[in-house]
Design a protein around this motif. Structure first.
Motif, PDB file in Angstrom:
ATOM      1  N   PRO A 199      -1.586  -1.697 -15.186  1.00  0.00           N
ATOM      2  CA  PRO A 199      -0.926  -2.856 -14.569  1.00  0.00           C
ATOM      3  C   PRO A 199      -0.688  -2.701 -13.063  1.00  0.00           C
ATOM      4  O   PRO A 199       0.004  -1.785 -12.627  1.00  0.00           O
ATOM      5  N   GLY A 200      -1.300  -3.591 -12.289  1.00  0.00           N
ATOM      6  CA  GLY A 200      -0.949  -3.746 -10.875  1.00  0.00           C
ATOM      7  C   GLY A 200      -1.389  -2.683  -9.910  1.00  0.00           C
ATOM      8  O   GLY A 200      -1.064  -2.766  -8.733  1.00  0.00           O
TER       9      GLY A 200
ATOM     10  N   LEU B  37      -0.032  -4.408  -6.795  1.00  0.00           N
ATOM     11  CA  LEU B  37       0.096  -5.871  -6.803  1.00  0.00           C
ATOM     12  C   LEU B  37       1.548  -6.291  -6.634  1.00  0.00           C
ATOM     13  O   LEU B  37       1.834  -7.344  -6.100  1.00  0.00           O
ATOM     14  N   ASP B  38       2.454  -5.459  -7.113  1.00  0.00           N
ATOM     15  CA  ASP B  38       3.869  -5.790  -7.028  1.00  0.00           C
ATOM     16  C   ASP B  38       4.662  -4.526  -6.723  1.00  0.00           C
ATOM     17  O   ASP B  38       4.807  -3.655  -7.566  1.00  0.00           O
ATOM     18  N   ALA B  39       5.178  -4.470  -5.490  1.00  0.00           N
ATOM     19  CA  ALA B  39       5.909  -3.277  -5.068  1.00  0.00           C
ATOM     20  C   ALA B  39       7.223  -3.140  -5.803  1.00  0.00           C
ATOM     21  O   ALA B  39       7.833  -2.082  -5.814  1.00  0.00           O
ATOM     22  N   GLY B  40       7.676  -4.239  -6.428  1.00  0.00           N
ATOM     23  CA  GLY B  40       8.953  -4.210  -7.117  1.00  0.00           C
ATOM     24  C   GLY B  40       8.921  -3.401  -8.408  1.00  0.00           C
ATOM     25  O   GLY B  40       9.958  -3.012  -8.911  1.00  0.00           O
TER      26      GLY B  40
ATOM     27  N   VAL C 166       0.873  -1.161   0.000  1.00  0.00           N
ATOM     28  CA  VAL C 166       0.000   0.000   0.000  1.00  0.00           C
ATOM     29  C   VAL C 166       0.912   1.212   0.000  1.00  0.00           C
ATOM     30  O   VAL C 166       1.717   1.388   0.914  1.00  0.00           O
ATOM     31  N   VAL C 167       0.847   2.000  -1.050  1.00  0.00           N
ATOM     32  CA  VAL C 167       1.751   3.144  -1.160  1.00  0.00           C
ATOM     33  C   VAL C 167       0.958   4.440  -1.193  1.00  0.00           C
ATOM     34  O   VAL C 167      -0.256   4.451  -1.430  1.00  0.00           O
ATOM     35  N   HIS C 168       1.694   5.496  -0.951  1.00  0.00           N
ATOM     36  CA  HIS C 168       1.064   6.790  -0.881  1.00  0.00           C
ATOM     37  C   HIS C 168       1.631   7.670  -1.979  1.00  0.00           C
ATOM     38  O   HIS C 168       2.830   7.727  -2.160  1.00  0.00           O
TER      39      HIS C 168
END
Lengths: 172, 97, 130
Positions: A127-128, A144-147, A103-105
């Motif tokens: 995407p994601g 979906l993917d923090a990478g 979860v990003v801001h």
């Protein structure tokens, strides 16, 4: 977010424009539903009624898309949605379920208003990303993917949306 | 295989995907998860109606599909406004006790 | 001419099969993904693409104004309503404090801001059933 109800007369310039846009949109919808063929005896009253009801439910807000912006945005959006679909298929079908959610801001560079809401809804198909909460220019996003290099990606989408609405991005 | 057989087979496949997502309705755990399955039910329903409309030569089903496409979203929003806020709190409390 | 038609028919067939696969992905995503956000993320993207492919295939197959305009209207409705509905469900889930999957990385700033928002809060209540 629900704003206080503002009374905009359809006889004022801005109100009339908004009403006309909706009238045309509803007429077009009726034409599509009836395959262009007749039924206007019911259609015209229905379209007029729908226009008044929709104006009562939601006063027109001023936003405009730039025609060239739309032409540039649609192919980009379709391509990114396709990428989003392929990306998510890969993850959902993979036996190991390769996800690394976060979860990003994200502080929006877009000016407050319709373009921010549009951005929040757009990224749901990219995407994601999934927008969780939009509050005073801050968007909480589920990834979906923090990478993924999401910061650059989001900024690029913001540039596209700014181009579509013809607005300037804030500088950090 | 005729075209309409292909459409029926396709519709059957979409029904199968609905069945898969119904397992999520059973498992939950939150009402949001169940709503998500219901949403897929709606969107698969759009697909099924489109296919049956062609397979059975019933163009009216395309209109039904269009209405389904709109109602799926309305249902989701109505759910959020009416059910989630009160329902979820109750669920949280009953989980804790 | 005949060759072109065959190529088009094959293309339409491929589009339809891909559409079906995306619908299957949506269902599998809802079933397999660990929490409501990942499920929704999966559902929103694959359902839109899946129905989009199916309708695009119809448009190419029938090449009639009646079919085309309806298909286009349905695509437009889906592409407009799915993201909005997803955003609404996601927002409610987030603000009502539905537990995230344990592997989710959190952003402190976001959490702090969330604290200032309305809505009931719930601490992570155990693991979710898979």
């Amino acid at each position: 977010m629900r704003r206080g109800k503002r009374e905009i007369s359809i006889f004022s310039g801005k109100g009339l424009y908004g009403a006309l846009v909706r009238l045309v949109a509803f007429s077009l919808l009726w034409a599509v539903l009836t395959q262009g063929g007749g039924g206007w005896i019911i259609g015209v009253p229905a379209v007029v009624l729908a226009t008044f009801l929709s104006l009562g439910l939601h006063a027109p807000i001023s936003w405009r898309w730039r025609p060239m912006g739309v032409l540039r945005f649609i192919p980009y959006f379709l391509w990114q949605s396709l990428r989003g679909g392929i990306d998510v298929s890969r993850r959902a079908l993979h036996p190991k379920l390769p996800i690394d959610p976060a979860v990003v801001h994200h502080t929006l560079l877009l000016p407050p208003g319709p373009s921010q809401v549009f951005f929040a809804n757009t990224i749901n198909l990219l995407p994601g990303t999934l927008s969780a909460d939009l509050h005073e220019g801050h968007l909480t996003i589920h990834m979906l993917d923090a990478g993924l290099e999401y910061v650059m990606e989001l900024k690029r989408v913001e540039e596209r949306v700014a181009d579509l609405f013809g607005v300037e991005l804030k500088r950090r | 295989m005729t075209m309409s057989e292909f459409y029926f087979g396709y519709a059957l496949f979409l029904l199968l995907t609905v069945a898969i997502s119904l397992i999520r309705v059973l498992r939950g755990p939150t009402s949001g998860d169940r709503m998500l399955s219901a949403q897929l039910f709606g969107t698969s329903g759009v697909g099924i109606l489109l296919l049956l409309g062609r397979g059975m030569e019933m163009p009216a089903l395309w209109d039904v599909a269009l209405v389904f496409a709109l109602l799926a979203a309305v249902a989701a929003v109505a759910f959020v406004q009416r059910v989630w806020k009160s329902g979820e709190q109750k669920e949280a409390k009953s989980d804790a006790s | 001419m005949a060759g072109e038609t065959v190529i088009l028919e094959v293309f339409i067939f491929v589009l339809m099969i891909l559409g079906a696969l995306f619908m299957l992905v949506a269902a599998l995503g809802i079933l397999r993904m660990p929490d409501v956000f990942t499920r929704m993320s999966c559902n929103a993207k694959s359902v839109t693409i899946g129905l989009g492919f199916l309708l695009f295939a119809f448009m190419l197959h029938f090449r009639e104004l009646g079919v085309g305009s309806r298909a286009l209207a349905t695509i437009a409705f889906i592409a407009l309503t799915i993201p909005v509905a997803s955003h609404r469900i996601g927002r409610s889930a987030y603000l009502s404090g539905v537990s995230l999957w344990e592997g989710t990385i959190r952003d402190e700033l976001g959490e702090a801001l969330k604290g200032t928002r309305e809505g009931p809060h719930k601490e992570d209540a155990g693991d979710e059933k898979r």
